[in-house]
Design a protein around this motif. Structure first.
Motif, mmCIF file in Angstrom:
data_model
loop_
_atom_site.group_PDB
_atom_site.id
_atom_site.type_symbol
_atom_site.label_atom_id
_atom_site.label_comp_id
_atom_site.label_asym_id
_atom_site.label_seq_id
_atom_site.Cartn_x
_atom_site.Cartn_y
_atom_site.Cartn_z
ATOM 1 N N LEU A 1 38.515 32.420 49.267
ATOM 2 C CA LEU A 1 39.167 31.334 48.550
ATOM 3 C C LEU A 1 39.547 30.199 49.502
ATOM 4 O O LEU A 1 39.501 29.020 49.135
ATOM 5 N N VAL B 1 41.025 38.078 44.528
ATOM 6 C CA VAL B 1 40.063 36.975 44.661
ATOM 7 C C VAL B 1 40.119 36.265 46.008
ATOM 8 O O VAL B 1 39.290 35.401 46.289
ATOM 9 N N GLY B 2 41.101 36.610 46.849
ATOM 10 C CA GLY B 2 41.295 35.877 48.097
ATOM 11 C C GLY B 2 40.125 35.988 49.064
ATOM 12 O O GLY B 2 39.719 35.016 49.672
ATOM 13 N N GLU B 3 39.578 37.181 49.191
ATOM 14 C CA GLU B 3 38.496 37.408 50.144
ATOM 15 C C GLU B 3 37.317 38.078 49.455
ATOM 16 O O GLU B 3 37.515 38.910 48.576
ATOM 17 N N PRO B 4 36.086 37.728 49.873
ATOM 18 C CA PRO B 4 34.929 38.434 49.315
ATOM 19 C C PRO B 4 34.924 39.857 49.852
ATOM 20 O O PRO B 4 35.415 40.098 50.954
ATOM 21 N N VAL C 1 46.570 38.754 41.864
ATOM 22 C CA VAL C 1 45.293 38.067 41.644
ATOM 23 C C VAL C 1 44.709 37.641 42.994
ATOM 24 O O VAL C 1 43.530 37.848 43.281
ATOM 25 N N LEU C 2 45.568 37.076 43.844
ATOM 26 C CA LEU C 2 45.122 36.631 45.171
ATOM 27 C C LEU C 2 44.541 37.801 45.956
ATOM 28 O O LEU C 2 43.541 37.663 46.669
ATOM 29 N N GLN D 1 46.354 31.987 35.224
ATOM 30 C CA GLN D 1 46.929 31.374 36.424
ATOM 31 C C GLN D 1 46.925 29.841 36.323
ATOM 32 O O GLN D 1 47.734 29.180 36.957
ATOM 33 N N LEU E 1 25.986 34.310 48.037
ATOM 34 C CA LEU E 1 25.734 34.022 46.624
ATOM 35 C C LEU E 1 26.899 34.412 45.725
ATOM 36 O O LEU E 1 26.995 33.981 44.596
ATOM 37 N N LYS E 2 27.776 35.277 46.239
ATOM 38 C CA LYS E 2 28.917 35.706 45.440
ATOM 39 C C LYS E 2 30.043 34.686 45.583
ATOM 40 O O LYS E 2 29.827 33.582 46.055
ATOM 41 N N TYR E 3 31.249 35.053 45.199
ATOM 42 C CA TYR E 3 32.383 34.151 45.410
ATOM 43 C C TYR E 3 32.778 34.201 46.876
ATOM 44 O O TYR E 3 32.916 35.262 47.469
ATOM 45 N N ARG F 1 35.590 42.819 40.813
ATOM 46 C CA ARG F 1 35.354 41.420 40.463
ATOM 47 C C ARG F 1 34.192 41.238 39.494
ATOM 48 O O ARG F 1 33.291 42.056 39.417
ATOM 49 N N GLY F 2 34.228 40.098 38.812
ATOM 50 C CA GLY F 2 33.200 39.806 37.806
ATOM 51 C C GLY F 2 31.990 39.142 38.439
ATOM 52 O O GLY F 2 31.713 37.984 38.164
ATOM 53 N N ILE F 3 31.283 39.876 39.275
ATOM 54 C CA ILE F 3 30.124 39.305 39.973
ATOM 55 C C ILE F 3 28.848 39.936 39.422
ATOM 56 O O ILE F 3 28.744 41.163 39.359
ATOM 57 N N TYR G 1 42.508 36.556 33.982
ATOM 58 C CA TYR G 1 43.588 36.124 34.883
ATOM 59 C C TYR G 1 43.395 34.696 35.383
ATOM 60 O O TYR G 1 44.345 33.997 35.685
ATOM 61 N N GLY G 2 42.139 34.244 35.488
ATOM 62 C CA GLY G 2 41.874 32.892 36.004
ATOM 63 C C GLY G 2 42.467 31.813 35.121
ATOM 64 O O GLY G 2 43.037 30.842 35.598
ATOM 65 N N TYR H 1 42.712 27.674 43.666
ATOM 66 C CA TYR H 1 42.117 28.751 42.868
ATOM 67 C C TYR H 1 42.003 28.365 41.402
ATOM 68 O O TYR H 1 40.936 28.503 40.788
ATOM 69 N N VAL H 2 43.075 27.842 40.837
ATOM 70 C CA VAL H 2 43.028 27.553 39.402
ATOM 71 C C VAL H 2 42.157 26.335 39.087
ATOM 72 O O VAL H 2 41.711 26.173 37.965
ATOM 73 N N PRO I 1 27.402 33.204 41.262
ATOM 74 C CA PRO I 1 28.693 32.509 41.268
ATOM 75 C C PRO I 1 28.727 31.326 42.232
ATOM 76 O O PRO I 1 29.298 30.284 41.920
ATOM 77 N N SER I 2 28.104 31.455 43.406
ATOM 78 C CA SER I 2 28.304 30.438 44.438
ATOM 79 C C SER I 2 27.570 29.132 44.143
ATOM 80 O O SER I 2 27.721 28.161 44.873
ATOM 81 N N TRP J 1 50.501 36.267 40.416
ATOM 82 C CA TRP J 1 49.594 35.566 41.340
ATOM 83 C C TRP J 1 49.279 36.375 42.592
ATOM 84 O O TRP J 1 48.134 36.419 43.049
#
Lengths: 475, 475
Positions: free
Chosen positions: B145, A98-101, A94-95, A207, B140-142, A111-113, A203-204, B338-339, A317-318, A91
């Protein structure tokens, strides 16, 4: 499409169909001017584009020739995860991803953007703006719990392209694919249960298992054909597996699409052992060849496949607009959706329904898929040129993610060392319950721009440096 | 505010402060014209409005008099739920209420939907439209979190009005309050655990318990002061309770606010038994008196209160912007967020942050709270005039929900019988694990319009009809 693009597309198609083969001399500029009734400069621009894509080369005083297409580089073989159910870890890493853009103007390799700046998205923004400006009451209260009927109708229509016959009532709208996966897993399990997953796996969803105290049974996976049916069957015999969670089309991170026959077999296997399948189809619409591949759901005749997807990889994504087709689990999934987030936001659903209904979605897909497919060839070339000899690379059939294996690499450390330069990759260990695949990394090729090239140069230099340090230590 | 509204507001305030008491003759129209420097018709309009609100009456050839304010009607006493942990039922009836949005132009008496057509919301729609039209890549992206820093800053600032010192990093943005409650409960429990709840209690959080196989320990609750500490203490001694889930401010459905001293005691009790408190503050900002009441969170000195809220009751539900201040559970709650749905949609967060930052939120609150407070008096009067003698009614201190108790009524059947006329109430049984409070119903008083009056007439006629049928059967 401009004229020179049309010419280039035709030539490209002829190469794909084997009409012009590696080493062949292509028609002269004058010949093509005649054939397409265009100017010399149009043909020159078309050929220059194909040259930039490394599909053809100009030989001085001789003409243009078809380049040998580099053999699809594949990973060495089927993956070998631990053959027992494991608690999911990772975790923190992963954080970190994914924690911050990412900061603006930095290319995020990790990232998968998707390409959120594609021009073909414009009608979506216009519609979103118009709906919000109007602010009429119907779109401001709580929506139908199943989601807007308009959007569910469009989704049912689109589903036919993946071989699925769905009624709008077979679909529930969710807050992105993540919520679809999360409620599917929670509907099917209680803490302590075992879920079989492809390996490496997103990973999503891994988790989700961790958060709900479930165990992951990682199944060996072939980087070209997907999860090993034999290994899965063995696992189903041996362990009390409650569900199979899998991304069979344009897999994340490996990029493969399971052949149709294997998809059919997988559904049959699930029937035989009476387990549910959670199918993540989030990259499914981004196929490099039409028609897009069929889903597992399309072979499901007793409602055991829960198909999960969203517009996060195809639009933006958003938006947080996803969906689930939960088959026989509809009532429980509806309940889980209600308790998780209530009804989803209405206006984004209406905007997307309108975008699809007016044909903008299919146009946008054609646009970005062409871009991703071209980028794949370019970025594959860059990786092969820049990364150490013997680097394994996946060969995606859709989507925009590349899986790279560098023997002996510590990709978590690589990430830490590059933090200062603002470059982030997704370390392979995120995709395993126990942190395997640490010598792999996943990169995003939505862009094949010069900043992307520069970023890959930085990554490859850091790898070379790490290898040199390792060699020095070994002495 | 128009001039006549200002005059009416001043008169109303003087009555509230006891300057004009029940039976007093009010100043003459001529006197008020002088005092406020307004025209005769302005004062007449002001007095007509107060008359319509049943605050004053005109006596022919004598003038205007203050009407006796009807004593706050309260429910008979403390509720008496079953004194052991129960499985939660009632999903079918909840789904009946929340499954589909009401048709347009029908007044939904049943659901907790604010006035989404308030004029003071306009800047929010403008900002939402502007942000979507621009469609710049960062939104527009993620998202982060934890949620957009801009919004978390505004929320931390607002929290001070409820006595809370929060840093923006103490707050996580969620998909509505429902997700905040859902991830809080999932973070603190495993299937089979017991959660103590006020009773009656919000059906949305009760259904979270059901979906995750938790048991509800319903605690007797006083309709004026809230959950009984004594009963709660007994339950904590007797059962292995993992968390207390409660709405202590402008309670849903009862409308009360726990006195500050009792809030402080509740937090102390939780500390003594070392259990967590999940505080639902979704109606907290809709207080009829300034300053708004303090939260339990404001008395929490060891991080055991998880404060949950959203803008669904103060702005519009379909924004799906909520938040949680999870105290010492931040890391686990972040993982669960997140999950569950990944990062939340960015643009709605930015629009709300801007709306608050520019002072629109406070202006909007003043506007709708005044409206709801006036409506309460009007609708209370209607219920007392229309419903059977002996009907109990709550006396909310904020929000827009009324709890009505009609001895012997079957509110589920009442709902079924009214389906054809397009009127829906929330049956009281939804608010109990085992379907108690079936003789109660919850109605929404965001509107006190003539369609609302007509709807209440229909409801009361149906109730009278049901009572007559019951009486006939008994003979």
């Amino acid at each position: 499409m401009k004229r020179y693009e049309e010419v280039a597309a035709t030539i490209r198609q002829r190469m794909e169909h084997g009409l012009y083969r590696a080493g062949d001399r292509l028609p002269s500029i004058r010949e093509l001017c005649g054939e397409f009734a265009v100017s010399i400069s149009t043909v020159q621009t078309a050929y220059a584009g194909l040259e930039a894509e490394r599909l053809i080369e100009a030989r001085p005083k001789s003409g243009y020739y078809v380049l040998p297409r580099s053999a699809p580089p594949v990973l060495p073989g089927v993956t070998r995860p631990t053959q027992r159910p494991l608690d999911v870890s990772q975790w923190d890493h992963v954080l970190n991803l994914v924690g911050e853009p990412g900061a603006e103007h930095v290319i995020s390799l990790g990232r998968g953007i998707p390409d959120v700046e594609a021009k073909t998205l414009k009608p979506l923004f216009q519609q979103l703006a118009a709906l919000h400006r109007r602010g009429h009451a119907a779109g401001l209260k709580y929506d139908s719990l199943a989601g807007s009927p308009q959007l569910r109708e469009q989704l049912a229509r689109l589903a036919s392209s993946s071989g699925c016959l769905l009624h709008p009532d077979d679909i529930l709208i969710t807050t992105g694919c993540q919520e679809a996966l999360s409620i599917a897993i929670r509907t099917l399990t209680v803490p302590g249960d075992v879920v079989a997953v492809d390996s490496p796996s997103f990973y999503g969803s891994m988790q989700i298992l961790k958060a709900h105290q479930l165990k992951a049974m990682e199944i060996p996976t072939d980087p070209q054909t997907g999860i090993s049916q034999e290994a899965l069957e063995l696992a189903l015999e041996q362990w009390p597996i409650k569900a199979i969670q899998i991304t069979p089309t344009h897999n994340n991170p490996l990029g493969y699409t399971m052949p149709e026959a294997r998809k059919r077999e997988l559904v049959a296997l699930a029937q035989r052992f009476d387990v549910a399948i959670i199918e993540d189809d989030i990259y499914g619409d981004l196929a490099y060849r039409a028609p897009r591949p069929r889903t597992l759901k399309s072979f499901d005749d007793d409602g055991r496949v829960l198909l999960c997807s969203s517009f996060s990889k195809t639009l933006i994504p958003s938006l947080r607009v996803g969906w689930i087709a939960p088959g026989r689990y509809r009532d429980q999934v509806m309940h889980m959706k209600y308790v998780s987030t209530g009804a989803s936001a209405t206006l984004p659903q209406l905007a997307v329904a309108d975008f699809i209904g007016q044909g903008h979605y299919e146009r946008h897909l054609r646009n970005v898929v062409r871009q991703y497919q071209r980028n794949l060839d370019v970025v594959l070339g860059w990786v092969q040129a820049l990364f150490p000899l013997g680097t394994g690379v996946s060969y995606p059939q859709g989507g925009f993610l590349l899986w790279v294996e560098v023997k002996g690499l510590d990709s978590v450390r690589l990430n830490e060392r590059m933090a200062a330069s603002g470059i982030q990759i997704a370390p392979g260990s995120l995709f395993s319950a126990s942190g395997k695949y640490r010598d792999c990394l996943r990169i995003n090729y939505t862009q094949a721009s010069s900043p992307m090239y520069d970023a890959l140069v930085t990554v490859s230099r850091e790898i070379a440096l790490m290898q040199a340090e390792q060699a020095a230590e070994a002495v």
